[in-house]
Design a protein around this motif. Sequence first.
Motif, PDB file in Angstrom:
ATOM      1  N   GLU A 124       0.824  -1.203   0.000  1.00  9.90           N
ATOM      2  CA  GLU A 124       0.000   0.000   0.000  1.00  9.90           C
ATOM      3  C   GLU A 124       0.862   1.257   0.000  1.00  9.90           C
ATOM      4  O   GLU A 124       0.586   2.231  -0.729  1.00  9.90           O
ATOM      5  CB  GLU A 124      -0.927  -0.008   1.216  1.00  9.90           C
ATOM      6  N   LYS A 125       1.919   1.253   0.795  1.00  8.86           N
ATOM      7  CA  LYS A 125       2.799   2.415   0.847  1.00  8.86           C
ATOM      8  C   LYS A 125       3.617   2.550  -0.437  1.00  8.86           C
ATOM      9  O   LYS A 125       3.901   3.668  -0.891  1.00  8.86           O
ATOM     10  CB  LYS A 125       3.706   2.321   2.073  1.00  8.86           C
ATOM     11  N   LEU A 126       3.967   1.434  -1.032  1.00  8.74           N
ATOM     12  CA  LEU A 126       4.700   1.488  -2.295  1.00  8.74           C
ATOM     13  C   LEU A 126       3.820   2.009  -3.429  1.00  8.74           C
ATOM     14  O   LEU A 126       4.294   2.723  -4.317  1.00  8.74           O
ATOM     15  CB  LEU A 126       5.262   0.104  -2.634  1.00  8.74           C
ATOM     16  N   GLU A 127       2.549   1.675  -3.391  1.00 13.90           N
ATOM     17  CA  GLU A 127       1.623   2.225  -4.380  1.00 13.90           C
ATOM     18  C   GLU A 127       1.506   3.736  -4.209  1.00 13.90           C
ATOM     19  O   GLU A 127       1.442   4.485  -5.196  1.00 13.90           O
ATOM     20  CB  GLU A 127       0.244   1.566  -4.254  1.00 13.90           C
ATOM     21  N   LYS A 128       1.455   4.193  -2.966  1.00 16.94           N
ATOM     22  CA  LYS A 128       1.416   5.633  -2.715  1.00 16.94           C
ATOM     23  C   LYS A 128       2.695   6.292  -3.208  1.00 16.94           C
ATOM     24  O   LYS A 128       2.657   7.411  -3.765  1.00 16.94           O
ATOM     25  CB  LYS A 128       1.216   5.897  -1.224  1.00 16.94           C
ATOM     26  N   ALA A 129       3.814   5.612  -3.034  1.00 19.94           N
ATOM     27  CA  ALA A 129       5.081   6.151  -3.515  1.00 19.94           C
ATOM     28  C   ALA A 129       5.050   6.343  -5.029  1.00 19.94           C
ATOM     29  O   ALA A 129       5.562   7.337  -5.558  1.00 19.94           O
ATOM     30  CB  ALA A 129       6.228   5.239  -3.112  1.00 19.94           C
ATOM     31  N   LYS A 130       4.449   5.408  -5.738  1.00 17.43           N
ATOM     32  CA  LYS A 130       4.318   5.563  -7.192  1.00 17.43           C
ATOM     33  C   LYS A 130       3.488   6.793  -7.535  1.00 17.43           C
ATOM     34  O   LYS A 130       3.817   7.542  -8.456  1.00 17.43           O
ATOM     35  CB  LYS A 130       3.684   4.310  -7.789  1.00 17.43           C
ATOM     36  N   GLU A 131       2.395   6.996  -6.782  1.00 12.87           N
ATOM     37  CA  GLU A 131       1.545   8.173  -7.018  1.00 12.87           C
ATOM     38  C   GLU A 131       2.335   9.467  -6.816  1.00 12.87           C
ATOM     39  O   GLU A 131       2.072  10.472  -7.478  1.00 12.87           O
ATOM     40  CB  GLU A 131       0.347   8.165  -6.067  1.00 12.87           C
ATOM     41  N   LEU A 132       3.311   9.429  -5.913  1.00 11.52           N
ATOM     42  CA  LEU A 132       4.091  10.616  -5.579  1.00 11.52           C
ATOM     43  C   LEU A 132       5.331  10.777  -6.442  1.00 11.52           C
ATOM     44  O   LEU A 132       6.121  11.700  -6.226  1.00 11.52           O
ATOM     45  CB  LEU A 132       4.477  10.579  -4.102  1.00 11.52           C
ATOM     46  N   GLY A 133       5.524   9.862  -7.409  1.00 13.85           N
ATOM     47  CA  GLY A 133       6.617  10.056  -8.360  1.00 13.85           C
ATOM     48  C   GLY A 133       7.667   8.988  -8.427  1.00 13.85           C
ATOM     49  O   GLY A 133       8.632   9.121  -9.202  1.00 13.85           O
ATOM     50  N   ALA A 134       7.558   7.913  -7.646  1.00 14.46           N
ATOM     51  CA  ALA A 134       8.569   6.858  -7.701  1.00 14.46           C
ATOM     52  C   ALA A 134       8.584   6.199  -9.075  1.00 14.46           C
ATOM     53  O   ALA A 134       7.534   5.869  -9.634  1.00 14.46           O
ATOM     54  CB  ALA A 134       8.314   5.816  -6.622  1.00 14.46           C
ATOM     55  N   SER A 135       9.775   5.995  -9.619  1.00  8.34           N
ATOM     56  CA  SER A 135       9.931   5.314 -10.902  1.00  8.34           C
ATOM     57  C   SER A 135       9.869   3.807 -10.744  1.00  8.34           C
ATOM     58  O   SER A 135       9.491   3.092 -11.679  1.00  8.34           O
ATOM     59  CB  SER A 135      11.274   5.699 -11.532  1.00  8.34           C
ATOM     60  N   ALA A 136      10.273   3.318  -9.568  1.00  9.57           N
ATOM     61  CA  ALA A 136      10.289   1.876  -9.311  1.00  9.57           C
ATOM     62  C   ALA A 136      10.112   1.650  -7.819  1.00  9.57           C
ATOM     63  O   ALA A 136      10.351   2.557  -7.004  1.00  9.57           O
ATOM     64  CB  ALA A 136      11.599   1.251  -9.795  1.00  9.57           C
ATOM     65  N   THR A 137       9.696   0.458  -7.455  1.00 10.31           N
ATOM     66  CA  THR A 137       9.527   0.105  -6.046  1.00 10.31           C
ATOM     67  C   THR A 137      10.124  -1.265  -5.769  1.00 10.31           C
ATOM     68  O   THR A 137      10.232  -2.102  -6.669  1.00 10.31           O
ATOM     69  CB  THR A 137       8.038   0.090  -5.629  1.00 10.31           C
ATOM     70  N   VAL A 138      10.502  -1.476  -4.509  1.00 13.77           N
ATOM     71  CA  VAL A 138      11.005  -2.763  -4.045  1.00 13.77           C
ATOM     72  C   VAL A 138      10.303  -3.098  -2.746  1.00 13.77           C
ATOM     73  O   VAL A 138      10.388  -2.327  -1.773  1.00 13.77           O
ATOM     74  CB  VAL A 138      12.532  -2.741  -3.812  1.00 13.77           C
ATOM     75  N   ASN A 139       9.576  -4.216  -2.717  1.00 14.81           N
ATOM     76  CA  ASN A 139       9.010  -4.711  -1.476  1.00 14.81           C
ATOM     77  C   ASN A 139      10.073  -5.580  -0.805  1.00 14.81           C
ATOM     78  O   ASN A 139      10.382  -6.675  -1.275  1.00 14.81           O
ATOM     79  CB  ASN A 139       7.729  -5.511  -1.716  1.00 14.81           C
ATOM     80  N   ALA A 140      10.651  -5.057   0.285  1.00 11.45           N
ATOM     81  CA  ALA A 140      11.781  -5.728   0.923  1.00 11.45           C
ATOM     82  C   ALA A 140      11.409  -7.082   1.507  1.00 11.45           C
ATOM     83  O   ALA A 140      12.293  -7.910   1.743  1.00 11.45           O
ATOM     84  CB  ALA A 140      12.369  -4.825   2.004  1.00 11.45           C
ATOM     85  N   SER A 141      10.112  -7.306   1.734  1.00 14.55           N
ATOM     86  CA  SER A 141       9.693  -8.608   2.268  1.00 14.55           C
ATOM     87  C   SER A 141       9.612  -9.676   1.184  1.00 14.55           C
ATOM     88  O   SER A 141       9.525 -10.863   1.485  1.00 14.55           O
ATOM     89  CB  SER A 141       8.344  -8.485   2.975  1.00 14.55           C
ATOM     90  N   ASP A 142       9.650  -9.276  -0.074  1.00 15.44           N
ATOM     91  CA  ASP A 142       9.508 -10.214  -1.180  1.00 15.44           C
ATOM     92  C   ASP A 142      10.827 -10.605  -1.829  1.00 15.44           C
ATOM     93  O   ASP A 142      10.845 -11.439  -2.739  1.00 15.44           O
ATOM     94  CB  ASP A 142       8.593  -9.612  -2.266  1.00 15.44           C
ATOM     95  N   VAL A 143      11.926  -9.980  -1.405  1.00 11.63           N
ATOM     96  CA  VAL A 143      13.220 -10.247  -2.043  1.00 11.63           C
ATOM     97  C   VAL A 143      14.240 -10.640  -0.988  1.00 11.63           C
ATOM     98  O   VAL A 143      14.111 -10.309   0.193  1.00 11.63           O
ATOM     99  CB  VAL A 143      13.720  -9.019  -2.829  1.00 11.63           C
ATOM    100  N   GLU A 144      15.260 -11.348  -1.413  1.00 10.35           N
ATOM    101  CA  GLU A 144      16.290 -11.809  -0.474  1.00 10.35           C
ATOM    102  C   GLU A 144      17.206 -10.671  -0.061  1.00 10.35           C
ATOM    103  O   GLU A 144      17.644 -10.596   1.090  1.00 10.35           O
ATOM    104  CB  GLU A 144      17.108 -12.931  -1.120  1.00 10.35           C
ATOM    105  N   ASN A 145      17.505  -9.774  -0.996  1.00  3.29           N
ATOM    106  CA  ASN A 145      18.463  -8.708  -0.713  1.00  3.29           C
ATOM    107  C   ASN A 145      17.954  -7.402  -1.340  1.00  3.29           C
ATOM    108  O   ASN A 145      18.170  -7.145  -2.527  1.00  3.29           O
ATOM    109  CB  ASN A 145      19.837  -9.062  -1.278  1.00  3.29           C
ATOM    110  N   PRO A 146      17.283  -6.558  -0.558  1.00  7.74           N
ATOM    111  CA  PRO A 146      16.732  -5.316  -1.113  1.00  7.74           C
ATOM    112  C   PRO A 146      17.787  -4.400  -1.731  1.00  7.74           C
ATOM    113  O   PRO A 146      17.531  -3.744  -2.746  1.00  7.74           O
ATOM    114  CB  PRO A 146      16.066  -4.645   0.093  1.00  7.74           C
ATOM    115  N   ALA A 147      18.977  -4.358  -1.136  1.00  7.67           N
ATOM    116  CA  ALA A 147      20.031  -3.493  -1.666  1.00  7.67           C
ATOM    117  C   ALA A 147      20.442  -3.934  -3.065  1.00  7.67           C
ATOM    118  O   ALA A 147      20.649  -3.103  -3.964  1.00  7.67           O
ATOM    119  CB  ALA A 147      21.234  -3.490  -0.728  1.00  7.67           C
ATOM    120  N   ASN A 148      20.549  -5.232  -3.275  1.00  4.70           N
ATOM    121  CA  ASN A 148      20.904  -5.736  -4.607  1.00  4.70           C
ATOM    122  C   ASN A 148      19.798  -5.448  -5.624  1.00  4.70           C
ATOM    123  O   ASN A 148      20.069  -5.195  -6.804  1.00  4.70           O
ATOM    124  CB  ASN A 148      21.188  -7.233  -4.555  1.00  4.70           C
ATOM    125  N   GLU A 149      18.537  -5.479  -5.172  1.00  4.21           N
ATOM    126  CA  GLU A 149      17.429  -5.146  -6.071  1.00  4.21           C
ATOM    127  C   GLU A 149      17.531  -3.691  -6.523  1.00  4.21           C
ATOM    128  O   GLU A 149      17.304  -3.374  -7.701  1.00  4.21           O
ATOM    129  CB  GLU A 149      16.083  -5.380  -5.368  1.00  4.21           C
TER     130      GLU A 149
END
Length: 353
Positions: free
Chosen positions: A206-231
């Motif tokens: 939900e917060k990542l969707e809001k981030a897109k509305e506010l101008g984010a070009s891409a999002t990373v859900n840290a709970s869905d990936v092994e290494n958010p920094a590498n993403e």
Amino acid sequence: MRAAVLEEHGEPLDIQNVDAPDPEPTGAVIEMEACGICRSDWHGWQGDWDWLGIRPQEGQILGHEPAGTVVAVGDEVENLQEGQQVTVPFNLGDGTCKQCRTGHGNTCENIRPLGFVESVPGAFAEQLHVPAADHNAVVLPDGVSSVDMAGLGCRFMTSFHALAHRADLGGGDWVAVHGCGGVGLSAVHIASALGGNVIAVDLQDEKLEKAKELGASATVNASDVENPANEVKAIADGGAAVSMDALGIETTCRNSVLSLGTRGQHVQVGLSTQDEQGMVSLPTDAMVMGEIKFIGSLGMAPTNYDEIFRMVADGTLDPSAVVSETVPLDDVSEKLAAMDDFETMGIPVIDSF
């Protein structure tokens, strides 16, 4: 006047009738029209930050994102008048030290954090006293909503200072924002407005969707990936130029640093929790090899607010876009409790006292 008073850490604030303030000779009294409910208030409510010497004690009125109208000024106040609509930064300066005189009032040598220490009762109240009012009270542009401007007391202006003044952000630079609470979502909007390509990182869709509305070009859900920094590095073709920890826990701080490319800049905005108590281990060898900069950023000097106002006037920035809801003063404890599990979105604002 009515005020929300801390009686015990972690317990609901007590709505009490307390004495209304009178202005000091250099102070002013503000009739409150709006006040944001910030995660920093949650920290104070929980009893954090004793290691910084700003742990609110029993009897403290919390609240540090105010907007309202001047109703009284002290005899020595020169530049403020009754009837003016103002906001007030949380990092109150004395207006006289070297830092204040050189435009760095956010790091005043005698700084007092609004709503966190006894000498400056906060803004969860019908009225607020502002010390050194000529320095600390920022007159708002005509015709703006106090609700829309409440975030300028802390979260929105903090993100602006971090990205516009502390980081060297160029057009087209990849910017990673770790933690999409009120500060983080403000940072997404501001970084995008400044020409950055923003990658928002959080645990909640939900917060990542809001981030897109506010101008984010891409999002990373840290709970869905092994290494958010590498993403982030994969999206940013080797690493972000600027990365911000907008939350203040060890995981987001380290992920932010590890998200950066060579000669990247990490900006630390979030203050830490009881788990870290201000101490976080970092990948120092990687920082040396990549010439990574670690930059601290605190609030914003009141002398710089005009930069935000100009961008608001031309439509480049919209602080109201980060305001999520309005609530009465009586609901403040409920909103603070919701922050236990990061359930609030954006900036909730009190608009009825």
